[in-house]
Design an enzyme around this catalytic site. Sequence first.
Site, PDB file in Angstrom:
ATOM      1  N   ASN A 288      39.761  -4.619   9.482  1.00  0.00           N
ATOM      2  CA  ASN A 288      38.653  -3.709   9.806  1.00  0.00           C
ATOM      3  C   ASN A 288      37.315  -4.430   9.747  1.00  0.00           C
ATOM      4  OD1 ASN A 288      40.748  -1.895   9.749  1.00  0.00           O
ATOM      5  ND2 ASN A 288      40.187  -1.021   7.773  1.00  0.00           N
ATOM      6  N   ASP A 289      37.073  -5.093   8.617  1.00  0.00           N
ATOM      7  CA  ASP A 289      35.815  -5.823   8.478  1.00  0.00           C
ATOM      8  C   ASP A 289      35.816  -7.129   9.261  1.00  0.00           C
ATOM      9  OD1 ASP A 289      34.107  -4.196   7.030  1.00  0.00           O
ATOM     10  OD2 ASP A 289      34.964  -4.773   5.107  1.00  0.00           O
TER      11      ASP A 289
ATOM     12  N   ARG B 180      31.422  -0.704  12.459  1.00  0.00           N
ATOM     13  CA  ARG B 180      32.642   0.060  12.704  1.00  0.00           C
ATOM     14  C   ARG B 180      32.507   1.535  12.385  1.00  0.00           C
ATOM     15  NH1 ARG B 180      36.277   0.070   8.029  1.00  0.00           N
ATOM     16  NH2 ARG B 180      35.434  -1.111   6.285  1.00  0.00           N
TER      17      ARG B 180
ATOM     18  N   GLU C 299      38.145 -11.329   5.329  1.00  0.00           N
ATOM     19  CA  GLU C 299      37.516 -10.303   6.158  1.00  0.00           C
ATOM     20  C   GLU C 299      36.137 -10.707   6.659  1.00  0.00           C
ATOM     21  OE1 GLU C 299      37.292  -6.752   3.788  1.00  0.00           O
ATOM     22  OE2 GLU C 299      36.922  -7.881   1.960  1.00  0.00           O
TER      23      GLU C 299
ATOM     24  N   CYS D 198      46.166  -5.911   5.698  1.00  0.00           N
ATOM     25  CA  CYS D 198      46.026  -4.595   5.073  1.00  0.00           C
ATOM     26  C   CYS D 198      45.026  -3.708   5.801  1.00  0.00           C
ATOM     27  CB  CYS D 198      45.621  -4.732   3.605  1.00  0.00           C
ATOM     28  SG  CYS D 198      44.011  -5.491   3.358  1.00  0.00           S
TER      29      CYS D 198
ATOM     30  N   ARG E 230      42.623   0.911  -3.195  1.00  0.00           N
ATOM     31  CA  ARG E 230      41.164   0.901  -3.055  1.00  0.00           C
ATOM     32  C   ARG E 230      40.527   1.559  -4.286  1.00  0.00           C
ATOM     33  NH1 ARG E 230      42.753   2.305   2.484  1.00  0.00           N
ATOM     34  NH2 ARG E 230      42.096   0.644   3.897  1.00  0.00           N
TER      35      ARG E 230
ATOM     36  N   ARG F  23      42.806  -3.828  -5.631  1.00  0.00           N
ATOM     37  CA  ARG F  23      41.602  -4.513  -5.153  1.00  0.00           C
ATOM     38  C   ARG F  23      40.410  -4.109  -6.012  1.00  0.00           C
ATOM     39  NH1 ARG F  23      39.402  -3.414   0.850  1.00  0.00           N
ATOM     40  NH2 ARG F  23      38.722  -1.467  -0.119  1.00  0.00           N
TER      41      ARG F  23
ATOM     42  N   HIS G 154      35.544   4.420   6.938  1.00  0.00           N
ATOM     43  CA  HIS G 154      36.408   4.786   5.817  1.00  0.00           C
ATOM     44  C   HIS G 154      36.754   6.268   5.800  1.00  0.00           C
ATOM     45  CE1 HIS G 154      35.617   0.728   4.343  1.00  0.00           C
ATOM     46  NE2 HIS G 154      36.724   0.891   3.673  1.00  0.00           N
TER      47      HIS G 154
END
Length: 585
Positions: free
Chosen positions: A473-474, A484, A450, A521, A310, A351, A203
């Site tokens: 990403n996840d 990650r 995810e 996303c 976020r 979110r 992140h």
Amino acid sequence: MSFVVRGLAVTRGVAMGRAVVVTSSRINVAHYFIDATQVDSEIARVKAARDAVIEELHRLQQTLTQPNRKDTHGELHAMLDVHLMLLQDDALSDGVKHWISERHYNADWALTTQLEVVSRQFDEMEDAYLRERKADLEQVVEKILRVMQGHAPVVTSESTGSKGLGDEPLVLVAHDLSPADMLQFRHSVFKGFVTDVGGKTSHTAIVARSMAIPAVVGARLASQLIRQDDWVVIDGDAGVVVANPSPILLEEYGYKQRQGELERSRLSRLRYTPSVTMDGQAVTLLANIEQPQDAQLAVKSGAVGVGLFRTEFLFMGRQSKGLSPLPSEEEQVAAYTEAVKGMQGLPLTIRTVDIGADKPLDRLVKEESHLNPALGLRAIRWSLSEPTMFLTQLRAILRVAALGKVRLLIPMLSSAHEITQTWGLIKKAQAQLDAAGMVHGPVEVGAMIEVPAAALSLPLFLRHFDFLSIGTNDLIQYTLAIDRADETVAEFYDPLHPAVLQLISATIVAGQQAGKEVCICGEMAGDATLTRLLLGMGLRSFSMHPAQVLAVKQEVIRSDGAALAPWAAQVLKEDDPAAYMAQTA
């Protein structure tokens, strides 16, 4: 002496400037620039703290010399003498004054910076006894910081400025930076940054991309090798950091930097061009944001909405700002309202809080240090375990939905039980607002795909939700068992792994068959080298950082969606999709 450090490229472009090395400390230290008018007061603050520590040590020495003391040891006397000597050493005090007066660092930052400078001098000493005094120096500085800690001013990113710094550009070098740190630095003078640790989709890297400044992470020993004020070049394309480059290298990178600026200028002409493929298929390009004020940037970038707000950044780093542990309902309403207004009528997808992994709350950092946080109590799992907090956020989002086009997105769902609990709390929040006579609006509710369990349970999710959003990403992290945020396994983090592509494709196809929107996303959405593949797989909704919108739009308007479908189908059949794409590009 010139040298090169290699890491992972996370934000494209070239940055050049003097190194500002932020050292780690056992105490949280604020890093910000002060105005020229604050120099004297900051120097006085350090001196007052130092004098307080000296006085404390003198009192301790006096207690050790009392006649009734039978446990006095010569070693303790000697240690106190060493600490007092270090406290009164000109190398420490003069250095701190330098960083405050010349570089306009705040007092805490100046102290830790000079600690790093003097520590290196100790490391280079041949005498083993003198080298070991480094630990004493660290203890002394920690004592001073503890005295100062209760008096340090609360600083927000808005107060970070560049006054009095001169014309030289600066780049930030650190062992690690939390997402909250990145947000604090985002409006500052730094032209780029380097960290020792981190992965391409950590992140911290994501926030760096949202800042649109060159960055390299996972550079291992960069913060130890690069010294304060070294001239540094950050090559965000190659993942290379050059310290003290030669004049020839500086000239070459200067040319590359100017070329990048020209490319960005050319892309800016596409801002108002419709995002439509050559064969007439409309593609929705949305933006990801971290702060309410980012909504205006999203609109200016040419995005037609926000696909991911976020909200966890409203929950993080609050204690260091002197705020309550969790944001109140009214505080959240104010933040979401600012974002809705900034969107100027365009849709905003909010979110719910995704705390955990590399985005811990202040109070959870120590508690979870022994766990694997990526597999722990994070995202919706944490929200469901804290129903009072979750209901507060849900009520705030529902209230703001009366002001504009707001959609609600739930992260990391993986089971029917979690879905049932989530919907139960959404309905409870609506009932609470009705009972209180408070206005709220309708929201579409979506789920993030995810976790592989979710990607393999698509009929369940499509029955319960209005839209799906793939968090690549996840999804990559959990599918490939790769942390990650860990640079040591970065080479295994592969968005083009066949298993990952199959899960993404299955989600897109299932959404099309159900007549429901599927958006990506994650960072794959903003990678222009993957745009054609995702279009060929049938994706028609992308959400990315505002800085990436125009590059992806350029790929969209140059592509023929229908013609790409057979090629993408073949990519999905390949054992090595990346190699096949390289051959057929």
